[in-house]
Design an enzyme around this catalytic site. Structure first.
Site, PDB file in Angstrom:
ATOM      1  N   CYS A  15       0.618  -0.939  -1.025  1.00  0.00           N
ATOM      2  CA  CYS A  15       0.770  -0.264  -2.311  1.00  0.00           C
ATOM      3  C   CYS A  15      -0.477   0.585  -2.517  1.00  0.00           C
ATOM      4  O   CYS A  15      -1.357   0.605  -1.664  1.00  0.00           O
ATOM      5  CB  CYS A  15       1.035  -1.228  -3.468  1.00  0.00           C
ATOM      6  N   CYS A  89       3.749   3.602  -2.621  1.00  0.00           N
ATOM      7  CA  CYS A  89       2.699   4.452  -2.042  1.00  0.00           C
ATOM      8  C   CYS A  89       3.274   5.742  -1.487  1.00  0.00           C
ATOM      9  O   CYS A  89       2.548   6.568  -0.945  1.00  0.00           O
ATOM     10  CB  CYS A  89       1.871   3.716  -0.991  1.00  0.00           C
ATOM     11  N   CYS A  93       1.952   6.342   3.653  1.00  0.00           N
ATOM     12  CA  CYS A  93       1.974   5.325   4.706  1.00  0.00           C
ATOM     13  C   CYS A  93       2.368   5.983   6.026  1.00  0.00           C
ATOM     14  O   CYS A  93       3.390   6.659   6.100  1.00  0.00           O
ATOM     15  CB  CYS A  93       2.980   4.237   4.338  1.00  0.00           C
TER      16      CYS A  93
END
Length: 140
Positions: A15, A89, A93
Protein backbone atom coordinates in the site's frame (compact mmCIF):
# COMPACT_ATOMS: atom_id res chain seq x y z
CA UNK A 1 7.91 -33.59 -4.22
CA UNK A 2 7.68 -33.92 -0.47
CA UNK A 3 6.45 -31.14 1.73
CA UNK A 4 9.92 -30.69 3.22
CA UNK A 5 11.36 -29.89 -0.22
CA UNK A 6 8.50 -27.68 -1.39
CA UNK A 7 9.13 -23.95 -1.45
CA UNK A 8 6.56 -22.26 0.69
CA UNK A 9 4.45 -19.68 -1.11
CA UNK A 10 5.32 -16.03 -0.57
CA UNK A 11 3.01 -13.03 -0.47
CA UNK A 12 3.81 -9.32 -0.66
CA UNK A 13 1.28 -6.76 0.57
CA UNK A 14 1.72 -3.27 -0.87
CA UNK A 15 0.00 0.00 0.00
CA UNK A 16 1.16 3.58 -0.17
CA UNK A 17 2.33 4.13 3.41
CA UNK A 18 2.81 0.52 4.64
CA UNK A 19 1.35 1.73 7.91
CA UNK A 20 -2.17 0.27 8.09
CA UNK A 21 -3.80 -2.11 5.61
CA UNK A 22 -0.66 -3.88 4.41
CA UNK A 23 0.69 -4.18 7.96
CA UNK A 24 -2.59 -5.67 9.24
CA UNK A 25 -2.73 -8.08 6.29
CA UNK A 26 0.87 -9.18 6.85
CA UNK A 27 0.26 -9.67 10.58
CA UNK A 28 -2.89 -11.73 9.93
CA UNK A 29 -1.18 -13.88 7.29
CA UNK A 30 1.85 -14.49 9.50
CA UNK A 31 -0.36 -15.48 12.44
CA UNK A 32 -3.08 -17.45 10.63
CA UNK A 33 -0.73 -19.37 8.32
CA UNK A 34 1.47 -20.35 11.28
CA UNK A 35 4.62 -19.83 9.22
CA UNK A 36 3.48 -21.85 6.21
CA UNK A 37 3.59 -18.76 3.99
CA UNK A 38 6.44 -16.29 3.63
CA UNK A 39 5.09 -12.79 4.26
CA UNK A 40 6.36 -9.37 3.16
CA UNK A 41 4.84 -5.90 3.23
CA UNK A 42 5.98 -2.59 1.80
CA UNK A 43 4.85 0.85 0.73
CA UNK A 44 5.51 3.04 -2.27
CA UNK A 45 5.84 6.03 0.11
CA UNK A 46 6.36 4.50 3.58
CA UNK A 47 5.19 6.41 6.63
CA UNK A 48 7.41 7.08 9.65
CA UNK A 49 5.50 4.59 11.82
CA UNK A 50 2.65 2.11 11.77
CA UNK A 51 -0.80 3.60 12.32
CA UNK A 52 -1.51 3.47 16.11
CA UNK A 53 -5.22 2.73 15.49
CA UNK A 54 -4.24 -0.28 13.36
CA UNK A 55 -1.86 -1.47 16.10
CA UNK A 56 -4.66 -1.12 18.68
CA UNK A 57 -7.25 -2.87 16.48
CA UNK A 58 -4.93 -5.82 15.94
CA UNK A 59 -3.96 -6.03 19.62
CA UNK A 60 -7.66 -6.48 20.41
CA UNK A 61 -7.35 -9.81 18.57
CA UNK A 62 -4.10 -10.75 20.30
CA UNK A 63 -1.80 -9.79 17.41
CA UNK A 64 1.06 -7.45 18.33
CA UNK A 65 2.20 -5.12 15.53
CA UNK A 66 3.81 -2.54 17.82
CA UNK A 67 7.37 -3.38 16.71
CA UNK A 68 6.62 -3.20 12.97
CA UNK A 69 8.23 -0.48 10.86
CA UNK A 70 6.99 0.66 7.43
CA UNK A 71 9.30 -0.53 4.65
CA UNK A 72 9.95 0.85 1.18
CA UNK A 73 8.74 -1.17 -1.80
CA UNK A 74 11.61 -2.67 -3.80
CA UNK A 75 11.70 -4.45 -7.14
CA UNK A 76 13.43 -7.36 -5.37
CA UNK A 77 10.51 -7.81 -2.96
CA UNK A 78 8.13 -8.11 -5.91
CA UNK A 79 10.45 -10.50 -7.77
CA UNK A 80 10.78 -12.75 -4.71
CA UNK A 81 7.01 -13.00 -4.12
CA UNK A 82 4.56 -15.44 -5.70
CA UNK A 83 1.52 -13.29 -4.92
CA UNK A 84 1.47 -9.48 -4.88
CA UNK A 85 -1.55 -7.87 -3.24
CA UNK A 86 -1.92 -4.15 -3.74
CA UNK A 87 -4.11 -1.92 -1.62
CA UNK A 88 -4.47 1.46 -3.24
CA UNK A 89 -0.95 1.96 -4.61
CA UNK A 90 -2.16 2.06 -8.21
CA UNK A 91 0.49 1.77 -10.89
CA UNK A 92 3.42 2.32 -8.54
CA UNK A 93 3.91 -1.42 -8.04
CA UNK A 94 6.34 -3.06 -10.50
CA UNK A 95 4.78 -5.76 -12.68
CA UNK A 96 6.47 -9.06 -13.47
CA UNK A 97 4.86 -11.70 -15.70
CA UNK A 98 4.05 -14.99 -14.00
CA UNK A 99 3.12 -13.46 -10.65
CA UNK A 100 -0.37 -13.55 -9.21
CA UNK A 101 -1.59 -9.99 -8.68
CA UNK A 102 -4.66 -8.98 -6.71
CA UNK A 103 -5.89 -5.49 -5.92
CA UNK A 104 -7.84 -5.34 -2.69
CA UNK A 105 -10.05 -2.26 -2.55
CA UNK A 106 -10.11 -1.35 1.14
CA UNK A 107 -10.74 1.91 2.92
CA UNK A 108 -7.53 3.61 4.03
CA UNK A 109 -7.37 3.67 7.85
CA UNK A 110 -5.03 6.69 7.85
CA UNK A 111 -6.36 9.45 10.06
CA UNK A 112 -9.13 7.30 11.53
CA UNK A 113 -9.60 6.10 15.09
CA UNK A 114 -9.83 2.48 16.15
CA UNK A 115 -13.63 2.38 15.76
CA UNK A 116 -13.26 3.09 12.02
CA UNK A 117 -10.31 0.70 11.68
CA UNK A 118 -12.08 -2.38 13.13
CA UNK A 119 -14.32 -3.01 10.07
CA UNK A 120 -11.28 -2.65 7.76
CA UNK A 121 -9.36 -5.08 10.00
CA UNK A 122 -12.24 -7.58 9.91
CA UNK A 123 -12.52 -7.41 6.12
CA UNK A 124 -8.77 -7.97 5.80
CA UNK A 125 -9.01 -11.02 8.08
CA UNK A 126 -11.73 -12.56 5.89
CA UNK A 127 -9.66 -11.95 2.76
CA UNK A 128 -6.57 -13.45 4.43
CA UNK A 129 -8.51 -16.61 5.35
CA UNK A 130 -9.57 -16.96 1.69
CA UNK A 131 -5.99 -16.30 0.55
CA UNK A 132 -4.60 -19.00 2.84
CA UNK A 133 -7.20 -21.47 1.52
CA UNK A 134 -6.15 -20.67 -2.07
CA UNK A 135 -2.41 -21.05 -1.34
CA UNK A 136 -2.55 -24.01 1.04
CA UNK A 137 -5.64 -26.05 0.11
CA UNK A 138 -5.07 -28.53 2.94
CA UNK A 139 -5.45 -25.66 5.45
CA UNK A 140 -9.23 -25.53 4.89
Amino acid sequence: MTTENAKKPSVLFVCVHNAGRSQMAAAFLTTLSAGAIEVRSAGSQPADKVNPAAVQAMSELGIDMSAEIPKVLTTEAVKESDVVITMGCGDECPYFPGKRYEDWVLEDPAGHGVDAVRPIRDEIKTRIEDLIASLIPEAK
